[in-house]
Motif scaffolding. Sequence first.
Motif, PDB file in Angstrom:
ATOM      1  N   GLY A  89      29.859 -17.538  16.603  1.00 56.17           N
ATOM      2  CA  GLY A  89      28.943 -18.046  15.596  1.00 56.17           C
ATOM      3  C   GLY A  89      28.167 -19.255  16.084  1.00 56.17           C
ATOM      4  N   VAL A  90      28.838 -20.161  16.768  1.00 53.77           N
ATOM      5  CA  VAL A  90      28.170 -21.344  17.315  1.00 53.77           C
ATOM      6  C   VAL A  90      27.046 -20.929  18.256  1.00 53.77           C
ATOM      7  N   MET A  91      27.309 -19.929  19.091  1.00 50.40           N
ATOM      8  CA  MET A  91      26.294 -19.466  20.035  1.00 50.40           C
ATOM      9  C   MET A  91      25.131 -18.794  19.315  1.00 50.40           C
ATOM     10  N   CYS A  92      25.423 -18.088  18.230  1.00 50.56           N
ATOM     11  CA  CYS A  92      24.366 -17.388  17.497  1.00 50.56           C
ATOM     12  C   CYS A  92      23.424 -18.341  16.772  1.00 50.56           C
ATOM     13  N   LEU A  93      23.894 -19.553  16.484  1.00 47.12           N
ATOM     14  CA  LEU A  93      23.039 -20.536  15.823  1.00 47.12           C
ATOM     15  C   LEU A  93      21.876 -20.945  16.712  1.00 47.12           C
ATOM     16  N   ASP A  94      22.012 -20.721  18.007  1.00 42.90           N
ATOM     17  CA  ASP A  94      20.914 -21.000  18.939  1.00 42.90           C
ATOM     18  C   ASP A  94      20.054 -19.766  19.186  1.00 42.90           C
ATOM     19  N   SER A  95      20.340 -18.676  18.446  1.00 40.62           N
ATOM     20  CA  SER A  95      19.607 -17.413  18.645  1.00 40.62           C
ATOM     21  C   SER A  95      19.019 -16.879  17.347  1.00 40.62           C
ATOM     22  N   GLY A  96      18.648 -17.802  16.460  1.00 40.76           N
ATOM     23  CA  GLY A  96      17.920 -17.396  15.260  1.00 40.76           C
ATOM     24  C   GLY A  96      18.740 -17.234  14.003  1.00 40.76           C
ATOM     25  N   TYR A  97      20.042 -17.490  14.063  1.00 40.18           N
ATOM     26  CA  TYR A  97      20.870 -17.338  12.862  1.00 40.18           C
ATOM     27  C   TYR A  97      21.057 -18.671  12.143  1.00 40.18           C
ATOM     28  N   VAL A  98      21.281 -18.573  10.835  1.00 37.07           N
ATOM     29  CA  VAL A  98      21.457 -19.736   9.970  1.00 37.07           C
ATOM     30  C   VAL A  98      22.910 -19.765   9.499  1.00 37.07           C
ATOM     31  N   PRO A  99      23.595 -20.912   9.569  1.00 33.96           N
ATOM     32  CA  PRO A  99      24.998 -20.975   9.129  1.00 33.96           C
ATOM     33  C   PRO A  99      25.123 -20.881   7.615  1.00 33.96           C
ATOM     34  N   LEU A 100      26.076 -20.094   7.152  1.00 27.81           N
ATOM     35  CA  LEU A 100      26.345 -19.980   5.721  1.00 27.81           C
ATOM     36  C   LEU A 100      27.767 -20.464   5.420  1.00 27.81           C
ATOM     37  N   PHE A 101      28.756 -19.610   5.709  1.00 33.21           N
ATOM     38  CA  PHE A 101      30.135 -19.936   5.353  1.00 33.21           C
ATOM     39  C   PHE A 101      31.108 -19.547   6.461  1.00 33.21           C
ATOM     40  N   HIS A 102      32.289 -20.174   6.408  1.00 32.03           N
ATOM     41  CA  HIS A 102      33.445 -19.637   7.128  1.00 32.03           C
ATOM     42  C   HIS A 102      34.546 -19.458   6.091  1.00 32.03           C
ATOM     43  N   TYR A 103      35.522 -18.632   6.402  1.00 33.65           N
ATOM     44  CA  TYR A 103      36.612 -18.416   5.458  1.00 33.65           C
ATOM     45  C   TYR A 103      37.455 -19.683   5.321  1.00 33.65           C
ATOM     46  N   LYS A 104      38.008 -19.893   4.135  1.00 35.19           N
ATOM     47  CA  LYS A 104      38.794 -21.087   3.866  1.00 35.19           C
ATOM     48  C   LYS A 104      40.056 -21.161   4.729  1.00 35.19           C
ATOM     49  N   ALA A 105      40.653 -20.019   4.991  1.00 39.57           N
ATOM     50  CA  ALA A 105      41.881 -20.009   5.795  1.00 39.57           C
ATOM     51  C   ALA A 105      41.593 -20.560   7.188  1.00 39.57           C
ATOM     52  N   SER A 106      42.522 -21.339   7.720  1.00 37.54           N
ATOM     53  CA  SER A 106      42.383 -21.802   9.101  1.00 37.54           C
ATOM     54  C   SER A 106      42.742 -20.663  10.048  1.00 37.54           C
ATOM     55  N   LEU A 107      42.077 -20.611  11.183  1.00 38.25           N
ATOM     56  CA  LEU A 107      42.383 -19.616  12.192  1.00 38.25           C
ATOM     57  C   LEU A 107      43.374 -20.247  13.165  1.00 38.25           C
ATOM     58  N   LYS A 108      44.642 -19.885  13.005  1.00 40.42           N
ATOM     59  CA  LYS A 108      45.713 -20.460  13.814  1.00 40.42           C
ATOM     60  C   LYS A 108      46.331 -19.369  14.682  1.00 40.42           C
ATOM     61  N   PRO A 109      46.209 -19.490  16.002  1.00 40.50           N
ATOM     62  CA  PRO A 109      46.861 -18.514  16.870  1.00 40.50           C
ATOM     63  C   PRO A 109      48.373 -18.498  16.641  1.00 40.50           C
ATOM     64  N   ILE A 110      48.936 -17.303  16.581  1.00 41.53           N
ATOM     65  CA  ILE A 110      50.389 -17.137  16.457  1.00 41.53           C
ATOM     66  C   ILE A 110      50.832 -16.065  17.445  1.00 41.53           C
TER      67      ILE A 110
END
Length: 276
Positions: A89-110
């Motif tokens: 997503g971070v990379m896509c922000l430099d390619s014409g995309y606009v940030p909206l939302f991310h999910y509330k849950a944290s992404l934690k590797p397990i």
Amino acid sequence: MTRALLALLSLGLFILAGPSHADTTPLRLGIMPFNSTLALIKTHQPLRQHLQQALGRPVDIFTSPDYAAFHRDSLAGHYDLLITGPHFGVMCLDSGYVPLFHYKASLKPIFVIGKSSGITSIDKLKGKRIGLSNRLSVSSIVGLQWLADKGLVANKDYLVLEKTTHGAAIAGVAVGDLDAALTTYTPLKQVPEDIRAKVSEIATDVSVPHLMTLAHSRLGTAGVEKVRAALQSFQATPEGQAFFKETGYNGYDPITPADLKPLKPYVAIVKQMMGL
């Protein structure tokens, strides 16, 4: 790009898309292939249907056979709406995309391990077979770096085996083909109950923002804001509440600069891995 939608059409599954709107152009919703195509379609039907109703135009779901193909298509602007990994997503922000939302849950590797495996701590992963959903997934990148910081080096202290999806990696543990799978809590919540019953997990102490939802700027300011409002209203509907409960995503939070900053190091790793 290999478009999974074409396969769905050939299977007759696209009838799930609802009534046709021959006089309007469908919005293209791209979803990162973190699960099988059919599972992605099924899981996101409530969201797609809500967007169609709220936006007054059809929404078609697309994915790709692997993370690299999907991300290249995303950077090329193939999608109007995008659900993708936070580092992508971070990379896509430099390619014409606009940030909206991310999910509330944290992404934690397990690390998912078999209940009878005897693996009770990270140090017991030495010499084991660890499955990844994909080497480009943020859980894989963050989790492998976490192991390296603890002195365990991939393909030296343990064997890395790449699977097609999070679900496939978790299932590999359940049937004994893998000793562990590097994934996150939300894919574990989404696998069938008979698989969940055979595994448990070991947590890490790292986390990053969860999957991001973006809109392409070609929709225009008014169009992007209409999408933003539609997504916000989705989480207030009974269907939206069920979606967020069943997936473990827990709702939406706006993407902020504070979310993007800690992802920068992983963007550099992805660019190196993909030759970008």
